[in-house]
Design an enzyme around this catalytic site. Structure first.
Site, PDB file in Angstrom:
ATOM      1  N   ASP A 179      30.501   4.973  64.852  1.00 50.20           N
ATOM      2  CA  ASP A 179      30.849   4.725  66.258  1.00 50.20           C
ATOM      3  C   ASP A 179      32.162   3.942  66.273  1.00 50.20           C
ATOM      4  OD1 ASP A 179      29.218   4.271  69.224  1.00 50.20           O
ATOM      5  OD2 ASP A 179      30.883   2.917  68.748  1.00 50.20           O
ATOM      6  N   ILE A 180      33.104   4.387  67.119  1.00 47.01           N
ATOM      7  CA  ILE A 180      34.395   3.691  67.197  1.00 47.01           C
ATOM      8  C   ILE A 180      34.183   2.340  67.884  1.00 47.01           C
ATOM      9  CG2 ILE A 180      36.784   3.830  68.014  1.00 47.01           C
ATOM     10  CD1 ILE A 180      36.586   6.850  67.965  1.00 47.01           C
ATOM     11  N   GLU A 223      31.963   9.125  71.356  1.00 49.95           N
ATOM     12  CA  GLU A 223      32.808   8.635  70.252  1.00 49.95           C
ATOM     13  C   GLU A 223      31.939   8.278  69.059  1.00 49.95           C
ATOM     14  OE1 GLU A 223      30.937   5.815  71.097  1.00 49.95           O
ATOM     15  OE2 GLU A 223      32.597   4.428  70.670  1.00 49.95           O
TER      16      GLU A 223
HETATM   17  P1  GH3 Z   1      31.302  -0.841  70.591  1.00 47.14           P
HETATM   18  O1  GH3 Z   1      32.250  -1.492  69.660  1.00 47.14           O
HETATM   19  O2  GH3 Z   1      30.097  -1.694  70.807  1.00 47.14           O
HETATM   20  O3  GH3 Z   1      30.943   0.538  70.184  1.00 47.14           O
HETATM   21  O4  GH3 Z   1      32.055  -0.800  71.983  1.00 47.14           O
HETATM   22  P2  GH3 Z   1      32.510   0.494  72.793  1.00 47.14           P
HETATM   23  O5  GH3 Z   1      33.440   0.041  73.849  1.00 47.14           O
HETATM   24  O6  GH3 Z   1      33.028   1.512  71.876  1.00 47.14           O
HETATM   25  O7  GH3 Z   1      31.144   0.886  73.454  1.00 47.14           O
HETATM   26  P3  GH3 Z   1      30.498   2.284  73.549  1.00 47.14           P
HETATM   27  O8  GH3 Z   1      30.309   2.827  72.196  1.00 47.14           O
HETATM   28  O9  GH3 Z   1      29.290   2.173  74.379  1.00 47.14           O
HETATM   29  O10 GH3 Z   1      31.642   3.048  74.365  1.00 47.14           O
HETATM   30  C1  GH3 Z   1      31.733   4.395  74.423  1.00 47.14           C
HETATM   31  C2  GH3 Z   1      33.012   4.720  75.188  1.00 47.14           C
HETATM   32  O11 GH3 Z   1      33.546   5.942  74.690  1.00 47.14           O
HETATM   33  C3  GH3 Z   1      32.726   4.943  76.631  1.00 47.14           C
HETATM   34  C4  GH3 Z   1      33.515   6.176  76.991  1.00 47.14           C
HETATM   35  O12 GH3 Z   1      34.429   5.880  77.994  1.00 47.14           O
HETATM   36  C5  GH3 Z   1      34.229   6.564  75.741  1.00 47.14           C
HETATM   37  N1  GH3 Z   1      34.208   7.997  75.512  1.00 47.14           N
HETATM   38  C6  GH3 Z   1      33.138   8.775  75.239  1.00 47.14           C
HETATM   39  N2  GH3 Z   1      33.503  10.072  75.123  1.00 47.14           N
HETATM   40  C7  GH3 Z   1      34.843  10.117  75.314  1.00 47.14           C
HETATM   41  C8  GH3 Z   1      35.816  11.162  75.327  1.00 47.14           C
HETATM   42  O13 GH3 Z   1      35.530  12.355  75.111  1.00 47.14           O
HETATM   43  N3  GH3 Z   1      37.115  10.825  75.561  1.00 47.14           N
HETATM   44  C9  GH3 Z   1      37.473   9.542  75.801  1.00 47.14           C
HETATM   45  N4  GH3 Z   1      38.732   9.269  76.032  1.00 47.14           N
HETATM   46  N5  GH3 Z   1      36.576   8.539  75.808  1.00 47.14           N
HETATM   47  C10 GH3 Z   1      35.284   8.801  75.572  1.00 47.14           C
HETATM   48 MG    MG Z   2      31.856   2.411  70.397  1.00 46.92          MG
HETATM   49 MG    MG Z   3      29.189   4.583  71.370  1.00 50.56          MG
END
Ligand code: GH3
Ligand code: MG
Ligand code: MG
Ligand code: MG
Length: 306
Positions: A179-180, A223
């Site tokens: 996870d990013i 992500e």
């Molecule tokens: P954490 O370090 O705890 O993982 O913090 P985080 O901010 O990464 O938290 P989380 O994993 O819950 O966040 C997921 C984010 O990824 C939310 C969403 O806006 C973003 N995201 C998900 N899919 C996509 C996508 O296809 N494109 C983009 N640009 N963003 C995405």
């Molecule tokens: Mg994340």
């Molecule tokens: Mg996530």
């Protein structure tokens, strides 16, 4: 295979197999302006060429001194890498028995000698079109459009087959959930389009560092990436997980609100015997990796835990 477009006929590889030099020359002269042609003169050469070059279609002579065309076709159809290559027999002797034998070994079609050039070209195009369209649909079904990684459909439809094979070989299976870190903040800072580009970059780094042909990198969620490593034990899986965390950090993708102003990932990994994965379902292995990912996040991110 991961093409975004169906390739043109001019890029298709056609293998011509015939023991008679004149026949090879004639077939080649008919086809070479339309396709990429290669010729070989024996059944054994045909089998080894197909294993290495993976042509898109094979034109096969029936009667050859070493291995007959029927045996060549049967061999191609029994190997997973070559079984989907269409085979068209080109032959002068065709009775009902031989005709039926062609279908039984998995031929797609046959053309009679002396060949009509136009019929030959059209038959080749028809079978190439079927193959290329099937490949394209398969690619679209099993890949994520943004990152070109495998998608959830691949995980549910294809991975279980792979794991059953590993179980038969008494191997184990590793899983890494990635996870990013702080990705919501990345989107908030740079916008969603930059976020998409970042996802593509991370996906590329992960793909480039997961090297064995049967390893699968899957876009599991927004992500989140899931990596399935057939024939990997805990130690091997740990090695890959740590390497992935290191490679993403090394890429130094700017992230003003990330750890050391860079994009980083956290990874959770786990491994089980394939037999257990078959018994308890793959979701149990994924759950193990997910629990470890939570630990990696809790203990500071930019690290792997297992
Ligand atoms: P954490 O370090 O705890 O993982 O913090 P985080 O901010 O990464 O938290 P989380 O994993 O819950 O966040 C997921 C984010 O990824 C939310 C969403 O806006 C973003 N995201 C998900 N899919 C996509 C996508 O296809 N494109 C983009 N640009 N963003 C995405
Ligand atoms: Mg994340
Ligand atoms: Mg996530
Ligand atoms: Mg012959």
């Amino acid at each position: 295979m991961n093409r975004k477009e169906i390739k043109p006929y001019s890029q298709c590889k056609v293998l011509i197999v015939d023991d008679e030099p004149m026949s090879r020359l004639l077939l080649q002269s008919i086809l070479e302006s339309e396709f990429q042609c290669t010729t070989v003169e024996s059944g054994s050469d045909a089998i080894s060429h197909c294993g290495e070059a993976l042509p898109d279609l094979v034109l096969l002579d029936m009667n050859m001194p070493d291995i007959s065309g029927l045996e060549v076709c049967a061999a191609l159809k029994s190997a997973p890498e070559t079984k989907d290559i269409p085979v068209i027999f080109v032959t002068s002797t065709m009775d009902i028995k031989s005709e039926n034998a062609c279908w039984e070994v998995g031929a797609s079609d046959f053309v009679m000698k002396p060949v009509n050039a136009s019929t030959l070209i059209h038959r080749v195009k028809t079978h190439l079109q079927n193959k290329l369209r099937t490949e394209y649909l398969e690619m679209m079904t099993f890949h994520d459009q943004l990152t070109s990684l495998y998608n959830r459909m691949y995980l549910t439809k294809e991975i279980p087959l792979l794991i059953k094979q590993v179980a038969r070989d008494k191997g184990s299976v590793g899983a890494i959930m990635i996870d990013i870190d702080y990705f919501k903040l990345f989107n908030d800072t740079y916008g969603h389009l930059e976020g998409d580009l970042c996802l593509q970059k991370v996906a590329e780094i992960v793909s480039n560092n997961v090297k064995r042909p049967k390893d699968a990198v899957i876009r599991f969620g927004g992500e989140e990436f899931l990596i399935i490593l057939p024939y990997s034990d805990y130690k091997g899986t740990k090695l890959v997980a740590n390497q992935l965390v290191g490679e993403v950090a090394k890429a130094k993708i700017p992230h003003g609100k990330g750890i050391e102003n860079r994009v980083s990932i956290s990874a959770g990994f786990a491994a089980r015997t394939a037999e257990d994965v078959v018994k308890d379902d793959i979701s149990a292995l994924i759950e193990d990796a997910d629990v470890s990912l939570f630990e990696a996040k809790e203990s500071g991110r930019n690290r792997a835990k297992g």
